[in-house]
Design a protein around this motif. Structure first.
Motif, PDB file in Angstrom:
ATOM      1  N   LYS A 253       0.777  -1.188   0.088  1.00  0.00           N
ATOM      2  CA  LYS A 253       0.198   0.055  -0.046  1.00  0.00           C
ATOM      3  C   LYS A 253       0.741   1.307   0.034  1.00  0.00           C
ATOM      4  CE  LYS A 253      -4.235  -1.263   2.296  1.00  0.00           C
ATOM      5  NZ  LYS A 253      -5.313  -1.173   3.410  1.00  0.00           N
ATOM      6  N   ALA A 254       1.845   1.268   0.823  1.00  0.00           N
ATOM      7  CA  ALA A 254       2.857   2.593   0.790  1.00  0.00           C
ATOM      8  C   ALA A 254       3.504   2.681  -0.679  1.00  0.00           C
ATOM      9  CB  ALA A 254       3.735   2.062   1.832  1.00  0.00           C
ATOM     10  N   ILE A 255       3.936   1.667  -1.423  1.00  0.00           N
ATOM     11  CA  ILE A 255       4.600   1.551  -2.441  1.00  0.00           C
ATOM     12  C   ILE A 255       3.582   2.320  -3.525  1.00  0.00           C
ATOM     13  CG2 ILE A 255       5.438   0.441  -4.521  1.00  0.00           C
ATOM     14  CD1 ILE A 255       6.855  -1.326  -2.240  1.00  0.00           C
ATOM     15  N   PHE A 256       2.305   1.564  -3.578  1.00  0.00           N
ATOM     16  CA  PHE A 256       1.462   1.927  -4.646  1.00  0.00           C
ATOM     17  C   PHE A 256       0.452   3.292  -4.434  1.00  0.00           C
ATOM     18  CE2 PHE A 256       1.192  -2.953  -5.236  1.00  0.00           C
ATOM     19  CZ  PHE A 256       2.056  -2.659  -6.414  1.00  0.00           C
ATOM     20  N   ASP A 257       0.549   3.588  -3.115  1.00  0.00           N
ATOM     21  CA  ASP A 257      -0.055   4.947  -2.801  1.00  0.00           C
ATOM     22  C   ASP A 257       0.652   5.963  -3.539  1.00  0.00           C
ATOM     23  OD1 ASP A 257      -2.248   3.748  -1.645  1.00  0.00           O
ATOM     24  OD2 ASP A 257      -1.909   4.417   0.384  1.00  0.00           O
ATOM     25  N   GLU A 258       2.054   5.976  -3.258  1.00  0.00           N
ATOM     26  CA  GLU A 258       2.767   7.057  -3.722  1.00  0.00           C
ATOM     27  C   GLU A 258       2.738   7.215  -5.290  1.00  0.00           C
ATOM     28  OE1 GLU A 258       7.712   8.204  -4.184  1.00  0.00           O
ATOM     29  OE2 GLU A 258       6.988   6.365  -2.821  1.00  0.00           O
ATOM     30  N   ASP A 259       2.447   6.045  -6.013  1.00  0.00           N
ATOM     31  CA  ASP A 259       2.357   6.101  -7.512  1.00  0.00           C
ATOM     32  C   ASP A 259       0.812   6.408  -7.659  1.00  0.00           C
ATOM     33  OD1 ASP A 259       3.454   4.806 -10.118  1.00  0.00           O
ATOM     34  OD2 ASP A 259       1.166   4.060  -9.947  1.00  0.00           O
ATOM     35  N   LEU A 260       0.005   6.032  -6.971  1.00  0.00           N
ATOM     36  CA  LEU A 260      -1.489   6.509  -7.245  1.00  0.00           C
ATOM     37  C   LEU A 260      -1.597   7.791  -6.879  1.00  0.00           C
ATOM     38  CD1 LEU A 260      -3.403   3.328  -5.704  1.00  0.00           C
ATOM     39  CD2 LEU A 260      -3.150   3.990  -8.231  1.00  0.00           C
ATOM     40  N   THR A 261      -0.802   8.518  -6.156  1.00  0.00           N
ATOM     41  CA  THR A 261      -0.977   9.998  -5.888  1.00  0.00           C
ATOM     42  C   THR A 261      -0.606  10.649  -7.180  1.00  0.00           C
ATOM     43  OG1 THR A 261      -0.453   9.956  -3.711  1.00  0.00           O
ATOM     44  CG2 THR A 261      -0.145  11.973  -4.532  1.00  0.00           C
ATOM     45  N   VAL A 262       0.242  10.235  -7.882  1.00  0.00           N
ATOM     46  CA  VAL A 262       0.676  10.987  -8.989  1.00  0.00           C
ATOM     47  C   VAL A 262      -0.340  10.608 -10.294  1.00  0.00           C
ATOM     48  CG1 VAL A 262       2.578  10.913 -11.045  1.00  0.00           C
ATOM     49  CG2 VAL A 262       3.027  10.729  -8.812  1.00  0.00           C
ATOM     50  N   LEU A 263      -0.825   9.464 -10.295  1.00  0.00           N
ATOM     51  CA  LEU A 263      -1.747   9.129 -11.449  1.00  0.00           C
ATOM     52  C   LEU A 263      -3.134   9.826 -11.043  1.00  0.00           C
ATOM     53  CD1 LEU A 263      -2.930   7.175 -13.399  1.00  0.00           C
ATOM     54  CD2 LEU A 263      -3.756   5.456 -11.562  1.00  0.00           C
ATOM     55  N   GLY A 264      -3.399   9.898  -9.767  1.00  0.00           N
ATOM     56  CA  GLY A 264      -4.735  10.775  -9.475  1.00  0.00           C
ATOM     57  C   GLY A 264      -4.331  12.032  -9.832  1.00  0.00           C
ATOM     58  N   SER A 265      -3.373  12.746  -9.731  1.00  0.00           N
ATOM     59  CA  SER A 265      -3.025  14.164 -10.004  1.00  0.00           C
ATOM     60  C   SER A 265      -3.284  14.314 -11.559  1.00  0.00           C
ATOM     61  CB  SER A 265      -1.651  14.608  -9.619  1.00  0.00           C
ATOM     62  OG  SER A 265      -0.543  14.281 -10.577  1.00  0.00           O
ATOM     63  N   TRP A 266      -2.913  13.523 -12.369  1.00  0.00           N
ATOM     64  CA  TRP A 266      -3.229  13.483 -13.655  1.00  0.00           C
ATOM     65  C   TRP A 266      -4.613  13.193 -14.248  1.00  0.00           C
ATOM     66  CZ3 TRP A 266       0.880   9.307 -15.371  1.00  0.00           C
ATOM     67  CH2 TRP A 266       2.272   9.867 -15.088  1.00  0.00           C
ATOM     68  N   LEU A 267      -5.443  12.560 -13.198  1.00  0.00           N
ATOM     69  CA  LEU A 267      -6.708  12.242 -13.539  1.00  0.00           C
ATOM     70  C   LEU A 267      -7.795  13.541 -12.700  1.00  0.00           C
ATOM     71  CD1 LEU A 267      -6.738   8.405 -13.077  1.00  0.00           C
ATOM     72  CD2 LEU A 267      -7.069   9.834 -15.283  1.00  0.00           C
ATOM     73  N   GLY A 268      -6.993  14.041 -12.059  1.00  0.00           N
ATOM     74  CA  GLY A 268      -7.876  15.000 -10.949  1.00  0.00           C
ATOM     75  C   GLY A 268      -8.895  14.257 -10.058  1.00  0.00           C
ATOM     76  N   LEU A 269      -8.314  13.345  -9.502  1.00  0.00           N
ATOM     77  CA  LEU A 269      -8.832  12.644  -8.539  1.00  0.00           C
ATOM     78  C   LEU A 269      -8.083  12.115  -7.409  1.00  0.00           C
ATOM     79  CD1 LEU A 269     -10.033   9.660 -10.908  1.00  0.00           C
ATOM     80  CD2 LEU A 269     -11.569  11.407  -9.918  1.00  0.00           C
ATOM     81  N   GLU A 270      -8.632  12.107  -6.292  1.00  0.00           N
ATOM     82  CA  GLU A 270      -7.792  11.246  -5.096  1.00  0.00           C
ATOM     83  C   GLU A 270      -7.763   9.881  -4.890  1.00  0.00           C
ATOM     84  OE1 GLU A 270      -6.029  13.239  -2.722  1.00  0.00           O
ATOM     85  OE2 GLU A 270      -6.774  15.179  -3.249  1.00  0.00           O
ATOM     86  N   LEU A 271      -6.649   9.424  -5.310  1.00  0.00           N
ATOM     87  CA  LEU A 271      -6.416   7.764  -5.391  1.00  0.00           C
ATOM     88  C   LEU A 271      -5.532   7.300  -4.366  1.00  0.00           C
ATOM     89  CD1 LEU A 271      -6.323   6.948  -9.342  1.00  0.00           C
ATOM     90  CD2 LEU A 271      -8.104   6.255  -7.867  1.00  0.00           C
ATOM     91  N   SER A 272      -5.914   6.356  -3.812  1.00  0.00           N
ATOM     92  CA  SER A 272      -4.946   5.391  -3.058  1.00  0.00           C
ATOM     93  C   SER A 272      -5.579   3.829  -3.046  1.00  0.00           C
ATOM     94  CB  SER A 272      -5.260   5.865  -1.526  1.00  0.00           C
ATOM     95  OG  SER A 272      -6.575   5.552  -1.098  1.00  0.00           O
ATOM     96  N   CYS A 273      -4.944   2.927  -2.476  1.00  0.00           N
ATOM     97  CA  CYS A 273      -5.279   1.703  -2.516  1.00  0.00           C
ATOM     98  C   CYS A 273      -6.670   1.519  -1.684  1.00  0.00           C
ATOM     99  CB  CYS A 273      -4.307   0.697  -1.909  1.00  0.00           C
ATOM    100  SG  CYS A 273      -2.932   0.483  -2.879  1.00  0.00           S
TER     101      CYS A 273
END
Length: 299
Positions: A253-273
């Motif tokens: 979760k710690a690894i993927f949440d970091e990546d999802l933060t970037v992905l979410g910024s591109w999509l305009g979404l708050e993303l986490s596991c």
């Protein structure tokens, strides 16, 4: 020489790309390669066959049909580092479709697949350390960033696996609109799902010969009881879904949440596991700030 593809489904692995491929293939005016994963631009041995070999897979496309292929190796960095430059060289204006699912679910599904293929033989918790690609292929922003730099965000369509499962017709409509399809696509509910892997059997050449050989079929049915055949089959079948240890889940979760933060910024979404599935189902994703696509944030 045949025309190159208009679009490609580039991944991610174990995100129902096979299902999407089949659904597109049955739409009038869309042609999908019979070889579902040519992996031409990623795999060196395939690329060595030459562009004419690759284009031969599109020879039977009807005149005027949109042409597509699906190769999940195209988003398997760092395993296939030359993929994007090769696509850029041969098809700079291609449209790209990228399907994402909960990163831990995708990792587990890949583990099951690799276990059946005898690529992985250890427990999933040990496999994560031994096979770093299990994590890397779920780092969606890392896989996508070089595509943005090479093609621009406007040429990459994000699709959420979870939303496609819940609203298949809507997502098929969105995919077809993206590729420029002029018809009215229809999702065929009779097509079986292509993403079921938990009960897959492990590869075994001699077992497959014994099971599939036509001459042995009658002998098996006459002399080998069904319960014994089922028992023998179970020897190659994964008994239960792999279980991640709690500390492993927290680490992932710690690894993927970091990546999802970037992905979410591109999509305009708050993303986490923790919220991925709910957010993925809520609305179709689109990249924000498309005008500045070439200046995508660094991972």
């Amino acid at each position: 020489m045949s025309k190159p593809p208009d679009f490609m489904i580039i991944g991610a692995m174990k995100c129902a790309t096979s299902t999407l491929h089949e659904q597109l293939a049955i739409q009038p005016g869309i042609f999908m390669t019979e070889l579902k994963e040519p992996n031409f631009f990623s795999d060196d041995d395939q690329y060595a066959k030459g562009i004419e070999w690759y284009l031969s897979h599109f020879e039977s496309a009807p005149v005027g049909a949109l042409r597509g292929e699906s190769s999940t190796h195209y988003t398997k960095l760092p395993t296939y580092p030359k993929t994007i430059e090769r696509i850029k060289q041969h098809r700079p204006d291609v449209k790209l479709i990228y399907v994402m699912r909960h990163p831990i679910d995708r990792l587990v599904s890949q583990y099951i697949h690799e276990w059946t293929q005898r690529v992985i033989s250890v427990d999933i918790n040990r496999a994560i350390a031994k096979h770093p690609e299990l994590i890397e292929y779920s780092r969606y922003s890392r896989q996508l960033e070089p595509y943005f730099e090479a093609f621009g965000r406007e040429r990459v369509l994000p699709v959420f696996f979870e939303r496609a499962i819940k609203f298949p017709q809507q997502e098929l409509d969105r995919v077809c609109q993206f590729i420029g399809y002029a018809g009215q696509p229809v999702w065929d509910t009779q097509l079986s799902a292509q993403n079921v892997s938990v009960e897959r059997m492990r590869k075994s050449n001699w077992r497959d010969f014994l099971v599939e050989a036509p001459l042995l079929s009658d002998l098996r049915k006459q002399f080998v009881p069904k319960n014994f055949r089922n028992w023998a089959k179970s020897l190659w079948t994964m008994k239960k879904k792999p279980e991640l240890q709690p500390e492993q889940i927290e680490r992932l979760k710690a690894i993927f949440d970091e990546d999802l933060t970037v992905l979410g910024s591109w999509l305009g979404l708050e993303l986490s596991c923790d919220n991925f599935k709910a957010v993925a189902q809520a609305s179709p994703p689109n990249w924000v700030n498309i005008a500045s696509a070439k200046s995508s944030p660094k991972v």
